[in-house]
Design a protein around this motif. Sequence first.
Motif, PDB file in Angstrom:
ATOM      1  N   ARG A 103       0.861  -1.287   0.028  1.00  0.00           N
ATOM      2  CA  ARG A 103      -0.124  -0.024   0.097  1.00  0.00           C
ATOM      3  C   ARG A 103       0.850   1.127   0.021  1.00  0.00           C
ATOM      4  NH1 ARG A 103      -1.596   3.604   4.103  1.00  0.00           N
ATOM      5  NH2 ARG A 103      -3.678   4.462   3.745  1.00  0.00           N
ATOM      6  N   VAL A 104       0.519   2.260  -0.759  1.00  0.00           N
ATOM      7  CA  VAL A 104       1.145   3.500  -0.747  1.00  0.00           C
ATOM      8  C   VAL A 104       0.408   4.579  -0.072  1.00  0.00           C
ATOM      9  CG1 VAL A 104       1.918   5.552  -2.176  1.00  0.00           C
ATOM     10  CG2 VAL A 104       2.172   2.977  -2.849  1.00  0.00           C
ATOM     11  N   ASP A 105       0.815   5.093   1.069  1.00  0.00           N
ATOM     12  CA  ASP A 105      -0.033   6.215   1.577  1.00  0.00           C
ATOM     13  C   ASP A 105       0.153   7.632   1.153  1.00  0.00           C
ATOM     14  OD1 ASP A 105       2.548   7.051   2.503  1.00  0.00           O
ATOM     15  OD2 ASP A 105       2.375   6.071   4.677  1.00  0.00           O
ATOM     16  N   GLU A 106      -0.605   8.413   1.929  1.00  0.00           N
ATOM     17  CA  GLU A 106      -0.425   9.977   1.546  1.00  0.00           C
ATOM     18  C   GLU A 106       0.808  10.351   1.357  1.00  0.00           C
ATOM     19  OE1 GLU A 106      -2.201   8.616   3.732  1.00  0.00           O
ATOM     20  OE2 GLU A 106      -4.361   8.888   3.168  1.00  0.00           O
ATOM     21  N   GLN A 107       1.739   9.827   2.014  1.00  0.00           N
ATOM     22  CA  GLN A 107       3.031  10.512   1.941  1.00  0.00           C
ATOM     23  C   GLN A 107       3.881   9.755   1.000  1.00  0.00           C
ATOM     24  OE1 GLN A 107       1.706  10.012   5.145  1.00  0.00           O
ATOM     25  NE2 GLN A 107       1.082  11.988   5.088  1.00  0.00           N
ATOM     26  N   LEU A 108       3.397   8.885   0.380  1.00  0.00           N
ATOM     27  CA  LEU A 108       3.922   8.068  -0.498  1.00  0.00           C
ATOM     28  C   LEU A 108       4.971   7.052  -0.003  1.00  0.00           C
ATOM     29  CD1 LEU A 108       4.789  10.540  -3.631  1.00  0.00           C
ATOM     30  CD2 LEU A 108       2.919   9.022  -3.384  1.00  0.00           C
ATOM     31  N   ASP A 109       4.678   6.719   1.056  1.00  0.00           N
ATOM     32  CA  ASP A 109       5.276   5.672   1.569  1.00  0.00           C
ATOM     33  C   ASP A 109       4.566   4.090   1.540  1.00  0.00           C
ATOM     34  OD1 ASP A 109       7.519   7.156   2.759  1.00  0.00           O
ATOM     35  OD2 ASP A 109       6.206   7.714   4.699  1.00  0.00           O
ATOM     36  N   LEU A 110       5.432   3.145   1.418  1.00  0.00           N
ATOM     37  CA  LEU A 110       5.104   1.909   1.322  1.00  0.00           C
ATOM     38  C   LEU A 110       4.904   1.092   2.621  1.00  0.00           C
ATOM     39  CD1 LEU A 110       7.195   0.360  -1.703  1.00  0.00           C
ATOM     40  CD2 LEU A 110       4.742   1.030  -1.642  1.00  0.00           C
ATOM     41  N   SER A 111       3.797   0.255   2.661  1.00  0.00           N
ATOM     42  CA  SER A 111       3.673  -0.276   3.840  1.00  0.00           C
ATOM     43  C   SER A 111       2.817  -1.832   3.466  1.00  0.00           C
ATOM     44  CB  SER A 111       2.760   0.408   5.072  1.00  0.00           C
ATOM     45  OG  SER A 111       1.673   0.601   4.251  1.00  0.00           O
ATOM     46  N   ILE A 112       2.776  -2.677   4.455  1.00  0.00           N
ATOM     47  CA  ILE A 112       2.109  -4.212   4.107  1.00  0.00           C
ATOM     48  C   ILE A 112       0.772  -3.979   4.543  1.00  0.00           C
ATOM     49  CG2 ILE A 112       2.245  -6.558   4.322  1.00  0.00           C
ATOM     50  CD1 ILE A 112       5.310  -6.415   4.129  1.00  0.00           C
ATOM     51  N   THR A 113      -0.202  -4.277   3.794  1.00  0.00           N
ATOM     52  CA  THR A 113      -1.489  -4.361   4.414  1.00  0.00           C
ATOM     53  C   THR A 113      -2.320  -5.815   4.303  1.00  0.00           C
ATOM     54  OG1 THR A 113      -3.838  -3.409   4.294  1.00  0.00           O
ATOM     55  CG2 THR A 113      -2.526  -3.654   2.338  1.00  0.00           C
ATOM     56  N   HIS A 114      -3.248  -6.210   5.024  1.00  0.00           N
ATOM     57  CA  HIS A 114      -3.625  -7.510   4.772  1.00  0.00           C
ATOM     58  C   HIS A 114      -5.190  -7.394   4.103  1.00  0.00           C
ATOM     59  CE1 HIS A 114      -0.630  -9.077   7.248  1.00  0.00           C
ATOM     60  NE2 HIS A 114      -0.888  -8.134   8.220  1.00  0.00           N
ATOM     61  N   HIS A 115      -5.436  -8.102   3.487  1.00  0.00           N
ATOM     62  CA  HIS A 115      -6.939  -7.923   2.679  1.00  0.00           C
ATOM     63  C   HIS A 115      -7.508  -9.356   2.573  1.00  0.00           C
ATOM     64  CE1 HIS A 115      -4.840  -8.988  -0.886  1.00  0.00           C
ATOM     65  NE2 HIS A 115      -5.662  -9.459  -1.410  1.00  0.00           N
ATOM     66  N   LEU A 116      -8.728  -9.556   2.540  1.00  0.00           N
ATOM     67  CA  LEU A 116      -9.342 -10.780   2.372  1.00  0.00           C
ATOM     68  C   LEU A 116      -9.236 -10.971   0.908  1.00  0.00           C
ATOM     69  CD1 LEU A 116     -12.599 -10.467   4.575  1.00  0.00           C
ATOM     70  CD2 LEU A 116     -10.632 -11.708   5.215  1.00  0.00           C
ATOM     71  N   ASP A 117      -8.984 -12.432   0.762  1.00  0.00           N
ATOM     72  CA  ASP A 117      -8.954 -13.030  -0.595  1.00  0.00           C
ATOM     73  C   ASP A 117     -10.038 -13.483  -1.173  1.00  0.00           C
ATOM     74  OD1 ASP A 117      -7.766 -13.797  -3.002  1.00  0.00           O
ATOM     75  OD2 ASP A 117      -6.703 -15.239  -2.208  1.00  0.00           O
ATOM     76  N   ILE A 118     -11.103 -12.671  -1.527  1.00  0.00           N
ATOM     77  CA  ILE A 118     -12.362 -13.102  -1.732  1.00  0.00           C
ATOM     78  C   ILE A 118     -12.536 -13.857  -3.403  1.00  0.00           C
ATOM     79  CG2 ILE A 118     -14.727 -12.151  -2.313  1.00  0.00           C
ATOM     80  CD1 ILE A 118     -14.616 -10.288  -0.342  1.00  0.00           C
ATOM     81  N   ASN A 119     -11.518 -13.266  -4.197  1.00  0.00           N
ATOM     82  CA  ASN A 119     -11.700 -13.632  -5.472  1.00  0.00           C
ATOM     83  C   ASN A 119     -11.213 -15.241  -5.729  1.00  0.00           C
ATOM     84  OD1 ASN A 119     -12.610 -11.353  -6.822  1.00  0.00           O
ATOM     85  ND2 ASN A 119     -10.509 -10.464  -6.792  1.00  0.00           N
TER      86      ASN A 119
END
Length: 333
Positions: free
Chosen positions: A129-145
Amino acid sequence: MNLDINQIALHQLVKSGDSVLDMVLRDSLLPSNNRVVQEMMVELHRVYSAKNKAYGQFNEDSEFANAFKRCRKGNDDFLSFTRRATAGLRDELIKYPFAESGVLLFCQYRHLATEYLLIAFLNSCNSMRVDEQLDLSITHHLDINHVDIVARVDVTEWETNNESKRYLTFLKGRVGRKVSDFFMDFLAASEGGDTKKQNRDLLQAVDDYCAEANLDKEQKQAYRQQVYSYCNEQQQADECIELKQLSEALPVFNEKNLQQFSTEQGYDIADSFPADRPTLRQLTKFSGSGGGLNINFDALLLEKRIFWDAATDTLTIKGTPPNLRDQLKRCLG
């Protein structure tokens, strides 16, 4: 999409050892009018509706079914029902070596005129994920597909048709992993018919009907295309193939339609059954793989650009696809 959420609950199973699954249970339902919740359920409904499903029914001694009946009668609340069901799934899942962490979702919702109860075991994935400050971070999401551990009860069918054996749908597990087994044991349900066999029998009846009518190659292929178009539309709409409806939409030969022909010839085709996409593709395509070959082509090309010599088992292709032709030229100089 017209989808009204009645009640929805999320719980979690967390693997903490080789055969230990801890439960993380919510103390309240998710807000059904929340935009994120609604978007998630619309996507889950869409993904599940597009998949090939097996049909089944609850066993008479199904504790899951009896608990949901008590909930429907007002003798229990939905959250308590889902919390106990999560414990039941945990107890069933730890019997298998592939037990993993995941989020268990229960949702009671209405789509068009049908009320459903959907139960899904969802995996989480990591993404960047890229935040408002253009920093990268790892995020979790449900793998619905890629959900493959899911079942859905057609509550309307279940409560209004005592003879039905297809009010419960589920996805069969991947090859080599009995994923669907533990889920069906958890629900105390059994499969209510062989979907692939019904579709194969339909294809055989179509071919025999065309043969009896002495259709030429073009007429036969046009008839098969009409059958496929109807079945594909039913599958995309998450509806069953209705043999009577299909027969009425097709041309009639020798004063009897497809349904009458199949009945006379003794085909064991149900009046209504779910579509199986891989089987139905055989109406319009030829495909096969083995020995390093993977061949797939439209049936209309047979004896026009593609010719098969049965005596020598040779397939001749006239006019190769441009990208394949370029690869051959580069390889052979």
